[in-house]
Design an enzyme around this catalytic site. Sequence first.
Site, PDB file in Angstrom:
ATOM      1  N   TYR A  27      28.459  68.791 -39.236  1.00  0.00           N
ATOM      2  CA  TYR A  27      27.440  68.915 -38.289  1.00  0.00           C
ATOM      3  C   TYR A  27      27.802  70.314 -37.261  1.00  0.00           C
ATOM      4  O   TYR A  27      29.114  71.016 -37.724  1.00  0.00           O
ATOM      5  CB  TYR A  27      27.223  67.766 -37.468  1.00  0.00           C
ATOM      6  CG  TYR A  27      26.746  66.810 -38.351  1.00  0.00           C
ATOM      7  CD1 TYR A  27      25.230  66.941 -38.776  1.00  0.00           C
ATOM      8  CD2 TYR A  27      27.186  65.639 -38.301  1.00  0.00           C
ATOM      9  CE1 TYR A  27      24.875  65.689 -39.304  1.00  0.00           C
ATOM     10  CE2 TYR A  27      26.593  64.454 -38.695  1.00  0.00           C
ATOM     11  CZ  TYR A  27      25.508  64.477 -39.615  1.00  0.00           C
ATOM     12  OH  TYR A  27      24.741  63.476 -40.205  1.00  0.00           O
ATOM     13  N   GLY A  69      31.526  50.720 -39.532  1.00  0.00           N
ATOM     14  CA  GLY A  69      30.095  51.251 -39.496  1.00  0.00           C
ATOM     15  C   GLY A  69      29.067  50.464 -40.752  1.00  0.00           C
ATOM     16  O   GLY A  69      28.373  49.397 -40.024  1.00  0.00           O
ATOM     17  N   CYS A  87      19.488  47.046 -45.856  1.00  0.00           N
ATOM     18  CA  CYS A  87      20.788  46.756 -46.318  1.00  0.00           C
ATOM     19  C   CYS A  87      20.561  46.001 -47.637  1.00  0.00           C
ATOM     20  O   CYS A  87      19.762  44.848 -47.450  1.00  0.00           O
ATOM     21  CB  CYS A  87      21.577  45.900 -45.256  1.00  0.00           C
ATOM     22  SG  CYS A  87      23.168  45.357 -45.857  1.00  0.00           S
ATOM     23  N   ALA A 100      18.348  24.899 -66.963  1.00  0.00           N
ATOM     24  CA  ALA A 100      17.133  24.159 -66.447  1.00  0.00           C
ATOM     25  C   ALA A 100      15.708  24.419 -67.312  1.00  0.00           C
ATOM     26  O   ALA A 100      15.575  25.441 -67.780  1.00  0.00           O
ATOM     27  CB  ALA A 100      16.589  24.717 -64.958  1.00  0.00           C
TER      28      ALA A 100
END
Length: 690
Positions: free
Chosen positions: A212, A363, A409, A503
């Site tokens: 930055y 983080g 997430c 199953a």
Amino acid sequence: MKYQMLFSPMKIGNVEIKNRIVMAPMLMGFGQLNGNATQKMIDYYEERAKGGAGLIITEITRVNDTTGASSFGQLAASSDKNIKSLSSLARAIHKHGSKVFVELHHPGRQNVSLMINTLPISKFFDRIMPNDSYSKLLYGGIVPIGKKLAEKDMLFRSVSPSKTDKSKFANSLNRELSAKEIKKIISQFGDSALRVKKAGCDGVEIHASHGYLIQQFLSPATNKRTDSYGGSLENRMRFLNEIIDDVRLKCGRDFPLIVRLTVDEMYEKIGKPNVGYNLTDGIEMAKLLNKKGIDAIDVSSASYDTFNYWLEPTTFDCGWRKNLAQEIKKVVDIPVIAANLIRSPEQAENQLQDGIQDFVSLGRPHIADPYWAEKAANNNENLIKRCICCLYCFESMMNGAYIGGHGRCSVNPFVGREKEILNKNGNGRKVVVVGACPAGLTAAELLAKRGFNVTVLEKENCAGGQINLADKPPHKEKIHWCIEDLEANSIAAGAELKYNIYADKDIISSYKPEFVIIASGAAAIKPKSFDKDNVVTVTDILNGSVQPKKKQICIIGSGMTGLETSELLAESENHISVVEMADSIAPGAWFQQLDDVLPKLKKHKTDFYTSAKLTDINASGIVALDLKTNKQFKIDCDLVVLSMGVKPENSLYNQLKNDFENVYHIGDCVKAGRIYNATESAYEIVKKIN
């Protein structure tokens, strides 16, 4: 206590932090156009404070609306009107004994041109137009048009210490800041810090990392100035030093100030050893900052141009860059904070005990599990949902940033829903879940927490589903953590997991369930026309049933599964040719994943064929059509591996949906997707069940 040092207090300046656990700054996009926190953002941060983090450092918080706004949903301290919002955020965090520092930030050349000069106008119209009508106009019309103009370099330029090449990530033209503009930005950092102090926050972090603006001044790769802000290290640090001075002047020396510093730009990792600065230079910067009297240093690395060396994909080893913090700690007498890809309390404690750092910065782990600290403190570390480094949080944040969305997430569907409460009205009612995959296990855990009697039936001898294939390429072991953690949490919530049970209707009926959830997954696509002895799918390679060595192999399809399978095969001394119908390799894949795997494949001398359509497979190889020249060509090979995607395995659901009153299907058996899609679909079904 098991983790004594991790849970011991320590001061940063005059502020005592109750433990050594720091939630690192991460932009998620929960803010408003005016830079104020939404209630959703406050809830998000408060949940992490409630979960036990000692210090929370906010996301990148802008000091400048004109050239310094990185996102429409970003937090701001650029106006006095932001003080009230910051105060509300601080109160929510303080309620739980945590401290909050605000990270002050300017993106510089890494800003996208769409954001330059946009926020002041957007803030004005958002204020005068009712009922979110401007937001709808912004995301529905202005942004799409702006993106097209940006692609043609027809918008404003971002700012930089000196005019440079485009940042890899932003891909925007830039211009050099004037001396007057530099002074104004310095003052804006100080003004913003004062607002943070007035809001009742505990300190600030100055973001001089990740490429930055401040790091752009520090780096000779981006700072070509010939005035007092360029040239020597002393001059390149002047911008940062004057920001520190301005913050101290306006806030006083008793207001803690951290600098987040890239101490190695990592250009040598991408084959550019003489570009930027390395750890030797970073150590000198740290010494000077220590001498200047900052209160702590937050050690980081890299920039957006070397992205994967600060926001790592899953293939990176935990603690791989801990040497950076260790070297800085040797030369400073202030607390050292560092991330270092820490994923477990044990790793955190060890790095503290070894003197590598004073605080552990977590983080993405705090996105994955807000209660990381509390679980570690209560000896429930086996229930921590670990970050698997899949990068979906950042990818989803960026994809949502310009449509009004936010980060998500893969392993935590509650991100952005922290205050949503699932009704605990299960009352022992029976649920059968078929499939112990991410979707099935997520549903099992959440339903058990709601009070349902949950049984999971899995046909294999272990949980995992498609994850048991995805974790097989080199260095992908972390991916399997999500299964281990979901399994542990499902059992802890009260679900019963049964393996080696295939199953069917009769078996499911024997449990007398009120609800049935099918999470039967998906299977690799293999067209009948390619059912030949020399043709297999990626599943056959990843499950180990086919293990070629020193062969010529064609991979059909260059999605991430195809590329990762290629890497696995290349490590067994096979020569790989990747054939892709699109014009580029892995179209649609997140760029960090490609940056991670492609250099490895190129080292193995992998051949890539794009704009190539498979037309035939014979005993000696494949025939493909070059879509650009419309000419056929042949590639000789011993084995053809199909990576053409997967199709849902939904036959069981189709058999049962008319036999049971409440039957649902989730995950890949509905639509093939990623881990996030699986856990999200489970969450939505769990909410739906009453």
